[in-house]
Design a protein around this motif. Structure first.
Motif, mmCIF file in Angstrom:
data_model
loop_
_atom_site.group_PDB
_atom_site.id
_atom_site.type_symbol
_atom_site.label_atom_id
_atom_site.label_comp_id
_atom_site.label_asym_id
_atom_site.label_seq_id
_atom_site.Cartn_x
_atom_site.Cartn_y
_atom_site.Cartn_z
ATOM 1 N N ARG A 88 2.127 -1.989 6.326
ATOM 2 C CA ARG A 88 2.306 -3.315 5.570
ATOM 3 C C ARG A 88 2.501 -2.789 4.255
ATOM 4 N NH1 ARG A 88 -0.291 -7.771 7.687
ATOM 5 N NH2 ARG A 88 -1.507 -8.291 5.642
ATOM 6 N N HIS A 143 4.373 -0.278 3.288
ATOM 7 C CA HIS A 143 5.636 0.239 3.142
ATOM 8 C C HIS A 143 6.489 -0.938 3.179
ATOM 9 C CE1 HIS A 143 8.876 3.386 3.992
ATOM 10 N NE2 HIS A 143 9.269 2.415 4.807
ATOM 11 N N VAL A 144 6.347 -2.082 3.905
ATOM 12 C CA VAL A 144 7.003 -3.065 3.901
ATOM 13 C C VAL A 144 6.979 -3.825 2.636
ATOM 14 C CG1 VAL A 144 7.218 -5.741 4.736
ATOM 15 C CG2 VAL A 144 6.896 -3.632 6.421
ATOM 16 N N ARG A 145 5.915 -3.902 2.031
ATOM 17 C CA ARG A 145 5.624 -4.647 0.600
ATOM 18 C C ARG A 145 6.535 -3.672 -0.593
ATOM 19 N NH1 ARG A 145 0.359 -5.039 2.043
ATOM 20 N NH2 ARG A 145 -0.322 -3.284 1.096
ATOM 21 N N GLY A 146 6.344 -2.341 -0.354
ATOM 22 C CA GLY A 146 7.360 -1.598 -1.152
ATOM 23 C C GLY A 146 9.026 -1.719 -0.753
ATOM 24 N N ARG A 147 9.121 -2.736 0.067
ATOM 25 C CA ARG A 147 10.751 -2.977 0.424
ATOM 26 C C ARG A 147 11.276 -1.888 1.447
ATOM 27 N NH1 ARG A 147 12.716 -7.344 -2.339
ATOM 28 N NH2 ARG A 147 11.567 -7.925 -4.244
ATOM 29 N N GLY A 148 10.352 -1.125 2.012
ATOM 30 C CA GLY A 148 10.815 -0.139 3.169
ATOM 31 C C GLY A 148 11.148 -1.036 4.469
ATOM 32 N N THR A 149 11.755 -0.153 5.105
ATOM 33 C CA THR A 149 12.413 -0.862 6.313
ATOM 34 C C THR A 149 11.691 -0.507 7.511
ATOM 35 O OG1 THR A 149 14.521 -1.016 5.496
ATOM 36 C CG2 THR A 149 14.373 -1.065 8.031
ATOM 37 N N ARG A 207 6.099 -3.952 12.833
ATOM 38 C CA ARG A 207 5.568 -4.927 11.782
ATOM 39 C C ARG A 207 4.589 -5.835 12.410
ATOM 40 N NH1 ARG A 207 11.092 -5.617 10.397
ATOM 41 N NH2 ARG A 207 10.893 -7.687 11.091
#
Length: 399
Positions: free
Chosen positions: A197, A199-205, A211
């Motif tokens: 999560r 990583h996703v918030r840091g705009r990672g894919t 997810r």
């Protein structure tokens, strides 16, 4: 598929195997803590690599020697995914007819994992199994894939008891390689979910399946029916607690006092208003399901008949109906959404409710202050907007 025992066994190339783990952790750092929690056991009882339910990774030395580091990295991710997604625990909850066919379960689990790995661009051995192998769609859970896996085993995979949950001959016992206790395994899953999560918030894919899994771990699904029942029961008890004195029925002690009439305590049965969002963003099936659930709970706690009012509302109140059953309600509307109108109409009725239940997708403005009674919002659908903190909120999802 079980491997035959070669005449001369190779020694496990640990350097190459651990190089695969290092590469996997570098490419997908949010999985690193989980992969480094695995104990490595050289083994010939599997033809490739596998895991047991105690977080031990078994690696066939011939398989490690035959595949490049890049593909070994993908297999590391694949095997740890079985454990992170608790495939063995989920397999334990299957029906016996499916549970006993553990190789077919393993195929379905590989479909769930490998469609994410392929979408993520991770190299995998050519012998991999994926949804297209069986003509199935991507993005499903293994329980959904299971129905599409043929009962004739034209393909054999064996990822160990850490996948399908059935002990496999050749796995070490309790006194073997270090094991991860279940409590620690749960902590690893939560840490990994938090890392995904973040990583996703840091705009990672991150692939959809990861997810979805991370959101489920971080915010576990709770049966909304149980929550709604609890909230309604609590609200009814709260409202019923407003006892008052009445002379309609003399108190029991009046007989002891000649010529004196004492009042008795009266505990009123609450009135409930249900405000139903019938705007264009709400589906009829959602409305009918939610309304049936609410009215069923109210009947169970003794609130029925003329003590329940249902208001169908979008940007204006379309209908006000007194009901005893959900199928008596006429759902109308279909325009914009403003549940404030329905709440205010309920409050200003001839018999104001003690409890108001609002069923909506949440795409509505709310009153600026408490409504003067208990207010419960049943929010239908995924990711509804936040409500004011003084509203009791139940998230209603499909299923």
């Amino acid at each position: 598929m079980f491997a035959g025992v070669p005449a001369a066994r190779l020694a496990l190339d640990r350097t190459k195997l651990l190089a695969g783990r290092y590469r996997a952790a570098k490419l997908r750092p949010y999985l690193a803590s989980a992969m480094y929690a695995l104990s490595v056991v050289p083994s010939w009882h599997l033809s490739t690599m596998g895991v047991d339910r105690h977080w031990r990774l078994y690696a066939n030395p011939d398989f490690v020697a035959a595949h490049p580091v890049e593909e070994l990295a993908g297999v590391w991710v694949h095997e740890v995914a079985h454990l992170l997604r608790d495939h063995h625990g989920r397999a334990d909850r299957l029906r016996h007819v499916d549970r006993d066919d553990h190789l077919r379960v393993n195929l379905a689990q590989d479909c769930e994992i490998n469609d994410d790995l392929i979408a993520d661009g991770l190299p995998l051995p050519a012998s991999r199994v994926e949804p297209s192998t069986f003509g199935l769609a991507t993005g499903r859970l293994f329980e959904e894939y299971l129905a599409g896996i043929p009962h004739t085993h034209v393909l054999h995979v064996q990822c160990g008891s850490g996948a399908h949950g059935i002990p496999v001959p050749g796995e070490v016992g309790a006194d073997g390689a270090p094991a991860v206790p279940e409590v620690e395994a749960g902590a690893i899953r939560r840490t990994t979910a938090d890392a995904i999560r973040a990583h996703v918030r840091g705009r990672g894919t991150v692939p959809f399946g990861w997810r979805r899994w991370a959101d489920e771990i971080a915010e576990p699904t709770v049966d909304w029916r149980r929550l709604l029942t609890g909230a309604l029961r609590q609200a009814v008890v709260w409202a019923s607690g407003a006892a008052d004195y009445t002379y309609a029925r003399p108190g029991r002690r009046s007989a002891a006092l000649r010529g004196v009439v004492l009042p008795s305590l009266r505990r009123p049965l609450p009135r409930v208003a249900i405000v139903v969002d019938t705007s264009g963003s709400m589906g009829d099936d959602q409305l009918a399901s939610c309304l049936a659930e609410v009215t069923g709970v109210l009947r169970a706690v003794g609130i029925r008949g003329n003590r329940v009012t249902v208001l169908a509302c979008d940007a204006d109140v379309q209908a006000v109906t007194r009901v005893t059953k959900a199928d008596q309600v006429q759902l109308s509307g279909g325009g914009g959404t403003d549940m404030r109108v329905g709440i205010e109409r309920a409050r200003r009725g001839p018999e104001p409710p003690n409890v108001i239940v609002v069923l909506t997708d949440g795409l509505t403005p709310w009153p600026d202050e408490p409504a003067g009674c208990r207010l419960i919002a049943g929010l239908v659908g995924p990711n509804p907007p936040d409500t004011p903190p003084w509203i009791e909120t139940i998230h209603i999802t499909d299923g």
